[in-house]
Design a protein around this motif. Structure first.
Motif, short mmCIF file in Angstrom:
data_model
loop_
_atom_site.label_atom_id
_atom_site.label_comp_id
_atom_site.label_asym_id
_atom_site.label_seq_id
_atom_site.Cartn_x
_atom_site.Cartn_y
_atom_site.Cartn_z
N SER A 1 1.01 -1.00 -0.16
CA SER A 1 0.26 -0.06 0.15
C SER A 1 1.50 1.55 -0.13
CB SER A 1 -1.01 -0.29 1.45
OG SER A 1 0.26 0.07 2.47
N SER A 2 0.00 2.31 -0.05
CA SER A 2 1.35 3.64 -0.46
C SER A 2 1.53 3.95 0.91
CB SER A 2 -0.15 4.41 -0.77
OG SER A 2 1.00 6.11 -1.47
N GLU A 3 0.98 3.12 2.22
CA GLU A 3 0.84 4.55 3.54
C GLU A 3 2.45 2.93 3.58
OE1 GLU A 3 0.89 6.13 5.68
OE2 GLU A 3 -0.38 7.46 3.90
N ASP A 4 1.76 1.45 3.36
CA ASP A 4 3.48 1.61 3.39
C ASP A 4 5.06 1.44 2.73
OD1 ASP A 4 1.79 -1.03 5.30
OD2 ASP A 4 1.72 -2.18 3.74
N ARG A 5 4.44 1.95 1.67
CA ARG A 5 5.93 2.21 0.82
C ARG A 5 6.57 3.38 1.78
NH1 ARG A 5 3.37 0.58 -4.21
NH2 ARG A 5 2.20 2.83 -4.27
N LYS A 6 5.48 4.81 1.92
CA LYS A 6 5.90 5.70 2.64
C LYS A 6 6.87 5.44 3.64
CE LYS A 6 3.79 9.96 5.18
NZ LYS A 6 2.43 10.47 5.47
N LYS A 7 6.13 3.90 4.91
CA LYS A 7 6.64 3.71 6.43
C LYS A 7 8.03 3.13 6.04
CE LYS A 7 6.21 1.05 9.80
NZ LYS A 7 7.88 0.53 10.39
N ILE A 8 8.22 2.97 4.98
CA ILE A 8 9.92 2.06 4.49
C ILE A 8 10.63 3.37 4.55
CG2 ILE A 8 11.51 0.98 2.62
CD1 ILE A 8 9.10 -0.38 2.37
N LEU A 9 10.12 4.72 3.91
CA LEU A 9 11.13 5.66 3.39
C LEU A 9 11.33 6.27 5.37
CD1 LEU A 9 9.99 7.26 0.26
CD2 LEU A 9 11.13 5.93 0.85
N LEU A 10 10.02 6.48 5.58
CA LEU A 10 10.34 7.13 7.44
C LEU A 10 11.34 5.58 8.03
CD1 LEU A 10 6.50 7.68 7.91
CD2 LEU A 10 8.31 9.41 7.09
N SER B 1 15.78 14.52 3.12
CA SER B 1 14.87 15.10 2.38
C SER B 1 14.04 13.34 1.45
CB SER B 1 16.50 15.23 1.05
OG SER B 1 17.03 13.99 1.40
N VAL B 2 14.24 12.68 2.70
CA VAL B 2 14.12 11.45 2.43
C VAL B 2 12.30 11.54 3.28
CG1 VAL B 2 13.89 8.66 3.17
CG2 VAL B 2 16.32 9.60 2.63
N ARG B 3 13.10 12.01 4.39
CA ARG B 3 10.68 12.43 5.22
C ARG B 3 10.27 13.27 4.15
NH1 ARG B 3 14.62 12.85 9.73
NH2 ARG B 3 14.40 10.69 10.85
N ILE C 1 12.65 3.97 -4.45
CA ILE C 1 11.99 3.43 -3.36
C ILE C 1 10.53 4.39 -3.60
CG2 ILE C 1 11.20 2.64 -0.95
CD1 ILE C 1 13.96 2.41 0.11
N ARG C 2 10.23 5.30 -3.19
CA ARG C 2 9.26 6.27 -3.91
C ARG C 2 9.17 5.72 -4.90
NH1 ARG C 2 5.84 6.91 -1.51
NH2 ARG C 2 4.90 8.85 -1.18
N ALA D 1 16.45 -1.43 6.87
CA ALA D 1 15.21 -1.09 7.12
C ALA D 1 13.98 -1.23 6.41
CB ALA D 1 15.67 0.77 6.67
N ILE D 2 14.28 -2.49 5.58
CA ILE D 2 13.37 -2.44 4.23
C ILE D 2 13.12 -3.66 5.02
CG2 ILE D 2 13.20 -3.63 2.26
CD1 ILE D 2 15.50 -1.71 0.78
N PRO D 3 11.76 -4.04 4.84
CA PRO D 3 10.78 -5.54 5.68
C PRO D 3 10.89 -6.57 4.95
CG PRO D 3 9.60 -3.41 4.50
CD PRO D 3 10.53 -3.24 4.65
N GLU D 4 11.54 -7.05 5.19
CA GLU D 4 11.65 -9.13 4.70
C GLU D 4 10.71 -8.76 3.37
OE1 GLU D 4 12.04 -11.75 7.17
OE2 GLU D 4 13.70 -11.26 8.61
#
Length: 714
Positions: free
Chosen positions: A313-322, A372-374, A427-428, A455-458
């Motif tokens: 989901s968009s939120e999960d991809r966002k969380k990876i960056l955070l 900048s990542v945030r 990633i984005r 930091a990238i989930p399995e």
């Protein structure tokens, strides 16, 4: 990830070193002493001794040297009739006794010349079974080292009860390699160096051009790949013993290097953390990949992981960056430590100041990268956006949507911060990524890659972002046009040209000009010119050529611009006109990219002369005009065919972050797909999605095309 950083392997201070020198290094042809190699070795050890290192030498060579001397003696004492008879093999123990005294005599003579005292210690396997012997050994060696004496160990083969020296592997040690490993453990050494006649452990016979040097031995990876003895792919029985001894010592906590004793400076290179020989370390499996990944494997793995990323989901991809931003800030100390090693190595190697400046990662820069990542994470999700919606026919709707490109290969030079920017953009935008950074930033790149991929989930997998560590892998990657979708070189024009000439994969590819017109505001011109060159001289958007209207020579504005640059340490080179006017050296080429506090200056007739110069010598990156004449400015903006063209603004603004793109993977000077600073949008392509109700073409019979635009819902 880089196979292993030698400086981390020797993170603790190295004080006590065991050096083992093999028979092939000690002796040359015919079994005679290799005087040149031994002399160079003794000089290295003497220098280490004077520098405060505690040096322990384990030397082979006695049996071979003794055999040579006894053969000569046998020849001298034989009659012609005796020589016609089959020659019996000389007794190995006798050879050892004769050779040991000769070997030690040489060491004593050489070390005496170097004002170093050496001591001989002959030991047997059985001695180490005695606890009192081992205690006394430690005390004796400690006393010698305190007195700056170099102990020289050898197995006492002359009286050894071993059934077959160098073959019988029973007991506590079985040759001088295993003796060296045993002594390193017993005497609590910080490092063991095994000197051989080859550079280290190879994947095949060292003479085979297809064999590669194994820089870091990983037991889980290499123990089943290499066989020894009669079937050894290395073709050297002596390497069997070295590897066995090295593994035993390394997994007991002593770092080990197997390297060539033929190179006079290899010991010094090892201690400086340079990549020589084969390293054995108990933590090697944490730093080196356990399985080999060739170029295709890496690219395919990145593609598979990118599809998993796109499924989130968009939120999960966002969380990876955070999470990546948080990880960068949490690891500032570690990143800075690794980066400082790169910077120190670059300075020691004499790299240009501008190159060193690109390397530096300060805590402030790391915090800025995290910010900048945030910012990128907070941007609208770019994947799957409907860009256009059309009713093709009644009940048949076509949508044009944004979609990731696939797998990107980014080749960049010297700037480790680029790795963070590129990885976060990939990633984005939902892309897989392969990265190849400059060797001068290998430690920084390795730790940044590790922080990001951890930091990238399995569910996605760290293979989403692959780090290419060998220059040799680049040609293979550039051939993979079926699995790599875009190549982006970040660096000099030379790098860009080399890559474009060697691949069929599409390539995104800076000589920037500032033209100061006769109608300029002088103070503004000085500010812009100074900023464009001095804000960050090594950047691709820094000014490399200053073009000045001919009239500015007459009213002294040219001199003011030159003074503004020279007073800040900028070295100037001139074109044919400017070099005569300003009495400065003539530039070798108008196409030169300095990436340093230097630039070319030329005088032109007018704005048309400036435009013509830019088109002939520019790279279509970023060009600027400084003028108060708006007609001239508009002419320049319309006619200069570059990715970014500015009026009264520094070329340094040509940057993805400053453009509000969050970050950039580079500046594209091409005209297809993306142009200028390339952010998330430049890493996307489009897909067409059609939704129907069973319609068929059938020769276009029975269907009425409407082609009506449908408003896109916000």
């Amino acid at each position: 990830m880089e196979e292993l950083d030698r400086s981390r392997a020797f993170a603790r201070d190295v004080k006590r070193i065991v050096v083992k020198v093999g028979t092939a290094v000690v002796t040359g042809k015919g079994g005679r002493l290799a005087l040149g190699r031994l002399g160079a070795l003794c000089e290295q050890l003497a220098e280490l001794n004077s520098d405060g290192f505690e040096v322990i030498l384990v030397s082979s060579g006695a049996v071979g040297l003794g055999r040579q001397r006894l053969r000569y003696r046998q020849l001298v004492n034989s009659s012609f009739a005796d020589l016609q008879k089959p020659q019996t093999e000389l007794d190995g123990k006798a050879c050892a006794g004769v050779g040991q005294s000769s070997l030690m005599a040489y060491y004593e003579t050489m070390f005496d010349q170097l004002d170093v005292t050496a001591a001989q210690l002959l030991v047997n396997d059985s001695s180490f079974r005695d606890k009192d012997f081992r205690k006394q050994l430690n005390e004796t060696v400690k006393s010698m080292l305190d007195l700056r004496v170099i102990p020289i160990f050898n197995e006492n083969d002359a009286i050894s009860t071993r059934r077959a020296p160098y073959q019988d592997s029973s007991g506590i040690f079985w040759d001088n390699d295993s003796l060296a490993a045993l002594l390193a453990l017993e005497l609590k050494a910080d490092l063991l160096i095994l000197l051989s006649d080859v550079e280290g452990l190879y994947t095949g016979p060292p003479s085979d051009p297809n064999s590669k040097l194994i820089h870091t031995f990983v037991k889980e990876k290499h123990q089943d790949e290499i066989t020894f003895g009669d079937k050894s792919r290395l073709g050297r029985g002596g390497m069997t013993a070295k590897v066995k001894a090295a593994v035993n010592a390394a997994y007991a906590g002593i770092p080990v290097i197997i390297t060539s004793g033929y190179s006079a400076e290899n010991i010094d290179k090892v201690l400086r953390g340079l990549r020589v020989g084969t390293l054995f370390h108990q933590d090697a499996r944490l730093w080196a990949p356990i399985t080999d990944s060739n170029a295709r494997d890496m690219a395919v793995a990145a593609r598979e992981s990118s599809r998993k990323l796109q499924a989130l989901s968009s939120e999960d991809r966002k969380k990876i960056l955070l999470d990546i931003a948080d990880a960068l800030e949490a690891n500032v100390t570690t990143i800075k430590a690794e980066n400082e090693l790169d910077v120190a190595s670059a300075q020691e190697a004499g790299l240009e100041e501008s190159m060193v400046a690109r390397l530096v990662m300060t805590p402030g820069k790391i915090s800025s990268l995290a910010a900048s990542v945030r910012k990128l994470a907070d941007m609208e999700d770019p994947i799957g956006r409907v860009l256009k919606k059309t009713e093709v026919a009644d009940g048949l709707v076509l949508e044009k949507t944004s979609s990731p490109l696939g797998v990107l290969l980014i080749v960049f030079e010297s700037r480790p911060d680029a790795l963070v920017q590129i990885a976060s953009l990939a990633i984005r935008s939902g892309n897989g990524l392969l990265l190849k950074g400059g060797k001068e930033a290998r430690r920084s790149n390795a730790i940044l890659h590790k922080v990001i991929t951890d930091a990238i989930p399995e569910t996605v997998g760290g293979k989403l972002i692959g780090l290419v560590t060998s220059r040799e892998e680049i040609p293979d990657l550039l051939k993979l046009d079926d699995v790599i979708d875009l190549v982006i070189p970040r660096g000099s024009n030379k790098l860009v040209t080399q890559i474009k000439n060697t691949t069929k994969i599409p390539v995104l590819d800076g000589i920037c000009h500032v033209y100061v017109d006769k109608a300029c505001d002088t103070d503004m011109a000085k500010r812009i010119v100074s900023d464009a060159k001095l804000d960050y001289p090594a950047a691709c958007n820094a000014m490399e050529t200053l073009l000045v209207h001919k009239d500015l020579e007459q009213n002294a504005v040219l001199n003011e611009l030159i003074f503004a640059l020279q007073s800040n340490g900028v070295t100037l080179y001139g074109g044919p006109r400017a070099s005569k006017i300003l009495n400065i050296p003539e530039a070798r080429s108008f196409n030169h990219e300095y990436c340093a506090k230097a630039c070319t200056v030329e005088v032109v007739e007018d704005v048309y002369g400036a435009i013509d110069h830019i088109h002939r010598h520019g790279s279509a990156h970023t060009d600027c005009i400084v003028t108060e004449d708006h007609e001239v400015a508009e002419l320049f903006l319309r006619q200069v065919d570059s990715a970014a063209v500015f009026h009264n603004a520094s070329t340094r603004f040509s940057d993805g972050f400053r453009f509000g793109l969050g970050a950039e993977v580079g500046v594209s000077t091409g005209r297809i797909h993306a142009r200028g600073p390339v952010g998330v949008e430049g890493l996307l392509t489009t897909r067409w999605i059609m939704r129907g109700k069973g319609q068929v073409v059938d020769g276009d019979n029975g269907i009425v095309y409407t082609h009506q635009d449908i408003p896109i819902q916000a």
